[in-house]
Structures are given as C-alpha cells and as structure tokens.
Design a protein around this motif. Structure first.
Motif, short mmCIF file in Angstrom:
data_model
loop_
_atom_site.label_atom_id
_atom_site.label_comp_id
_atom_site.label_asym_id
_atom_site.label_seq_id
_atom_site.Cartn_x
_atom_site.Cartn_y
_atom_site.Cartn_z
N UNK A 18 -4.67 46.16 65.05
CA UNK A 18 -3.69 47.23 65.06
C UNK A 18 -2.56 46.96 66.07
N UNK A 19 -2.77 45.97 66.96
CA UNK A 19 -1.70 45.62 67.91
C UNK A 19 -0.69 44.71 67.23
N UNK A 43 -7.18 54.53 70.23
CA UNK A 43 -8.41 53.82 69.94
C UNK A 43 -8.40 52.43 70.56
N UNK A 44 -7.23 51.74 70.40
CA UNK A 44 -7.10 50.38 70.90
C UNK A 44 -7.35 50.32 72.40
N UNK A 47 -4.25 55.07 66.54
CA UNK A 47 -4.66 53.67 66.67
C UNK A 47 -4.44 53.16 68.08
N UNK A 49 -8.42 58.84 54.52
CA UNK A 49 -8.80 57.73 55.39
C UNK A 49 -10.27 57.37 55.20
N UNK A 97 -4.08 49.97 51.65
CA UNK A 97 -4.15 51.30 52.22
C UNK A 97 -3.10 52.20 51.56
N UNK A 140 -10.79 44.95 65.45
CA UNK A 140 -9.92 45.92 64.77
C UNK A 140 -8.84 46.42 65.72
N UNK A 141 -9.22 46.63 66.99
CA UNK A 141 -8.23 47.06 67.98
C UNK A 141 -7.12 46.02 68.09
N UNK A 200 -3.61 55.61 49.43
CA UNK A 200 -2.97 56.88 49.77
C UNK A 200 -2.13 57.41 48.62
#
Lengths: 271, 299
Positions: free
Chosen positions: B101-102, A15-16, A12, B204, B194, B97-98, B198
């Motif tokens: 995830x941060x 990707x980020x 991730x 994924x 998620x 989305x980036x 799993x």
C-alpha cells in the motif's frame, strides 16, 4: 467515489504504520539489546578493535575470525572456478546437460545442513587423511552449501546476455576458449559473479552447523564457545558479525537494483 | 582434387564424436566435485539408513524411528516449524501488504525489503545471542521489566530455552522471509480487480473473501510451506539455545553424531536424517506445485 478512495487511503496509511511500528519494535529491540548488553563491560569494544590484545585475551576467537575470513574467500574462489566455466560451457556446448546441472546445484536446498553433515562425516575422514584436519578444509563442504544461491545468481547473469553469439563472435575472430571465458563472458556477467561471491561470503560467515559437527573452527563456533565464558564479548562479536553481513547484503541488494535499472547491450527480450 | 574429396567425409564423420567427448571433458571437474561432496554424502545417508550394523541390508535403523523419543522429536520439530511458519506467514503477509500500500518506489519499501533480505539470512548462533541479550536471564528486557514493573519474565520457568522461546526466536527470521517470498504475489494483484468488484457493487469484505483471498491463497500456503521447511531444517539457533536434552530432530542427530556410546545405533542418525529429507522434500514438492498455481494468475 473520491471520498471512498480518500477514506481507504487514510485507513491504509493507519494500518501501514501500525504494522510497521509494531514489527519494527520487534525487530529493532534485539539489536538495541545487543548494543546495551555489549557495553555493560566498558572494556569489551576497545578489546574487539585492538587485534593484538584480542588474540591474546581470546585466542580461540581470533582463530575463528581468521579462519572464517579465509574460508569465505576460498569458498568464493572455488565456487567461481567450479561454477562459472561449467555454466558457460554447458550453455554453449552441452545444452542437454543443463537440467542435470541445475538439479544438482539446487539439490542442497532440500538437504538440510544437518543432514549433509551426517553424509559428509565419512567423506571428511578421507579429506582429513589427504589434507589434514585444518579448518580450511571446510571450504569443500561450504562450496556445496552455497551452490544453489551461487548457481541462481550466475544463471540469471548468463540468461541476461547472449552467451552463444558472444562466444561465436569471439571464436570467429580467433579467440581460444580461455580468452572467451576470461575476456568476453566474464566481463559481461561481472555483477552476477559479484552477487554470487557476496552471497557466498555472507553464508560462510554465518555457518555453524557443519563446522561445529565436523570439529573444526570458524567464527560462529568461536562465538558459541565464547558465550560460555564471556557473554558480553560474544554478544559484541555477534553484533559485529551481524553488521558485517548487513553491509554485505545491503551492497548486494544495491547491486541487484542497479543491474535491473541499466539495460545491458545484450539483453534478451523478456522470456 | 580426388584426395581432398575423399578426405572430407572422413573428417566430418570423425569430428562430432571427438567434439562430444571433449565437450564432456569440460564438465568433469564440476561433476567430480559434486559427486564427492554432494552425491556421495546423500547416498551415505540414504544407504546408511537401510544398512545393518554389520553390513548388509536391514530395516532396523528405519524401524528405530518408531521409538518414542525419536517420534517425540519429530513431533516437536514439526510443531515448532508449523507454529513459527504460521505466525511468520501471517505477520509477514501483513507486513508485505503494508508495503504494497506504500509508494512502489518509495524509500520505505526499499528500506524494508532490503532489511528483510538481510534478516531472513540472520540465524544461527548470532541470533541466539541476540535474544539472550534481549530476554535472557540478565537480558535488556528481562532486567528492565524486573526493575520498572517488578515483573519476572520467567516466573513459570525459563521458557526461552524451550519450545516457546525457540518459536519466538524463529519468528525473527520467518517474518522477513515471508515478506520476500510473498511480496511478488501481492504485487501481482491488479487494482483493476478491486475496481471491477466495486463497480459490480461488491464490498471490501466481498473483495477480500471472493476475489483477492482465493487468488492469494495458493501463494500464501506455498510461502508458509517454504517457511516450514526453513525452520524444520534450522539447526544452529536451536543448538546454541538449547543446552539440555535434545528436543528436536536436528539435535537428536547431533547426539547420534557426537556420542559413540550407543553401539549398534550408528545408523539411527542416518535414518533420522533421511526422515528429515523426506519431510523437506514433500514440503518443497507441495511448494513447487502451489507456486505453479500462483503464477497462473499472479505471475
């Protein structure tokens, strides 16, 4: 499981940063290009800060700047005078009208500015008849244009306080409606009013469509006109206008962030 | 005593009516203003589109929308809006989305969302000039490519002032807008979903196609529609970039407004304007519908 999570976190992160760097380049490049382009002629920036020289060399630009600034201030004023008392009044006394007011305020969202101009042209024939052809008359159209954004900001501000109780308390202590508005409601929605005003100023400073098609002038019309004769100067002014809008909207987002973090005494439970 | 008793019902009966009227008076300035500067212009467009040139009702103007040059303009406008909306939606969703995830309260996310808020408003003449300075004929990138790699950006014609160029320029405000409208939906995705996938043995790929994908689809489509409406209504950027011809509907409307050459065509501009309103209204109605669907799961 821990290995999977760590691997995913690493993926991730890769990707980020890929996305951020690629898109970052796309977004920063034009800004760098503007700086480079506007410094090709070294006399551009000094001329831009020197107001007397600017108004002498580029009278149309100077006129555009002054009219845009006064349009922004007047539109913010007219919007507040029109919207705040109405929104408060409708909440207090005419709740059945709230949907109508909301519909009318959000209507400009579905009417593109270019369409509004078509309909405004005959109305502005009358405006010119009564008020003359000054570029300040654009304030009337701009107030309509900013209505959705301003209404949302002010409505959100009013939802966060209990207007009814506040007004009743003030009235029972002998306050008139004027006092209720000015000294009770307004101080409580100060940040909402401020964000509505900021949004208005940012939108008016960037407006081109209506001004250009109703044959009036403002900053954007002047920049567009200047682009035909002096490209460097027009890019320099564009960059300045952009930075100004940047600062305004950044202040706005900081304001919004602060409003969320400090709970107001009259906050309603989350609806 | 008897007097006051007699007086009370009278006052009670009279005051509510009076109150209703005075209460309505408080909204008169607002309604008067909105009538003059919003309702009347709207009616001018709607009625004008169905009015004949010598008064009276007529379908001539609406029929004129069938002319090939107007149909072409609508086609190009829709194509430009659709492509820029699609590109903006995909890239904007990736960026959003980036950000998700941060760290939620990290500097990165705060800076990028604030910048997106500003850049989504960035349009019009200033944006056009920004791109002229970048990839215009003597722009920064154009010159640099020419000098260092001997590559001519415009070997096959100056595409910046045509649809491909407009698409690129529009993407500049579409991506940030997508980030703003799509981020809340992405935030609504719970990590537990998620984990649940799993723990049931899902991969994924399965998570994205079977769980997150279907949940995010309405939000993604809705946001893309909003982007479509956004670029469909845009005028200033195109007006500043395109100097020859009127390839798009807003530019055709400009032509109808500013040139008084074609007598008997005054109302065609209004018909085109009405056409734009219809397109935007349909798109916005779909958007609202999808928005409701989104809030069911990701609200």
């Amino acid at each position: 499981m821990a290995g999977v999570t760590a691997r995913r976190a690493r993926k991730q992160r890769a990707f980020r940063w890929t996305v951020l760097i690629v898109l970052g380049v796309f977004f920063v490049l034009p800004l760098i290009a503007m700086v480079e382009f506007s410094t090709r002629d070294p006399s551009t920036w000094p001329a831009l800060v020197d107001w007397p020289e600017l108004s002498e060399r580029y009278p149309a630009l100077a006129e555009g700047i002054t009219s845009s600034l006064s349009q922004a201030a007047l539109t913010a004023l007219l919007m507040l005078v029109l919207l705040v008392p109405t929104a408060v009044w409708v909440r207090l006394r005419l709740p059945q009208l709230r949907r109508v007011v909301e519909f009318l305020c959000l209507l400009p969202l579905t009417i593109p500015a270019i369409v509004l101009v078509v309909g405004l042209a005959p109305v502005y024939a009358w405006v010119t008849y009564f008020f003359g052809g000054s570029s300040l008359t654009l304030v009337f159209a701009y107030t309509v244009l900013v209505l959705p954004y301003a209404y949302r900001a002010i409505d959100a501000g009013l939802s966060a306080i209990d207007v009814k109780t506040l007004a009743e308390a003030a009235r029972s202590l002998g306050a008139g409606w004027g006092t209720v508005m000015w000294r009770v409601v307004l101080p409580n929605i100060r940040s909402a009013v401020l964000s509505a005003a900021f949004l208005t100023v940012a939108l008016v400073l960037g407006e081109f469509t209506i001004a250009s098609l109703l044959n009036r002038t403002n900053l954007q019309v002047a920049i567009n006109f200047l682009g035909k004769s002096s490209a460097t100067m027009s890019v320099a002014v564009s960059l300045t206008a952009l930075l100004l809008a940047f600062v305004l909207l950044l202040l706005l987002s900081l304001l919004g962030g602060r409003r969320k973090s400090t709970p107001t005494p009259f906050k309603e439970p989350a609806a | 005593m008897a007097e006051t008793v007699a007086a009370v019902p009278q006052r009670v009966a009279r005051r509510p009516r009076l109150r209703g009227v005075t209460a309505l008076l408080g909204t008169v300035p607002f309604f008067a203003y909105v009538t003059i500067f919003l309702v009347i212009p709207t009616l001018v467009v709607v009625i004008g589109a169905f009015a004949g040139n010598e008064g009276g009702a007529s379908l001539d103007s609406v029929k004129a929308l069938g002319n090939s040059y107007i149909l072409d303009a609508f086609g190009r406008s829709i194509a430009l809006s659709a492509i820029s909306a699609l590109v903006g939606a995909v890239l904007g969703a990736l960026l959003a989305y980036a950000l998700v995830t941060a760290k939620p309260d990290g500097v990165l996310r705060r800076v990028v969302t604030a910048a997106a808020g500003v850049l989504a408003q960035f349009g019009g003449v200033t944006l056009a000039f920004a791109f002229l300075a970048t990839i215009g004929l003597s722009g920064f990138i154009t010159v640099w490519l020419q000098d260092t790699f001997n590559v001519n950006l415009y070997e096959n014609g100056v595409w910046l002032f045509e649809l491909p160029g407009l698409t690129l320029v529009y993407t500049y405000f579409q991506i940030p807008l997508m980030v703003i409208v799509f981020l809340p939906a992405l935030d609504g995705i719970r990590p537990q979903w998620r984990e649940a996938t799993e723990s049931l043995g899902g991969t994924t790929w399965q998570y994205w196609t079977r769980v997150a994908g279907p949940l995010l689809a309405p939000a993604f489509l809705g946001s893309a529609l909003l982007l479509f409406a956004n670029s469909f209504s845009a005028y200033a950027t195109a007006a500043a970039l395109v100097s020859q011809g009127s390839p798009l509907v807003p530019l055709q409307i400009r032509g109808a407004l500013t040139s008084e050459v074609l007598l008997g065509q005054q109302n065609v501009g209004k018909a085109m304007a009405l056409g734009m309103v219809v397109v935007v209204s349909v798109v916005m109605a779909l958007y609202t519908l999808l928005q409701k669907r989104t809030s069911k799961w990701l609200g």
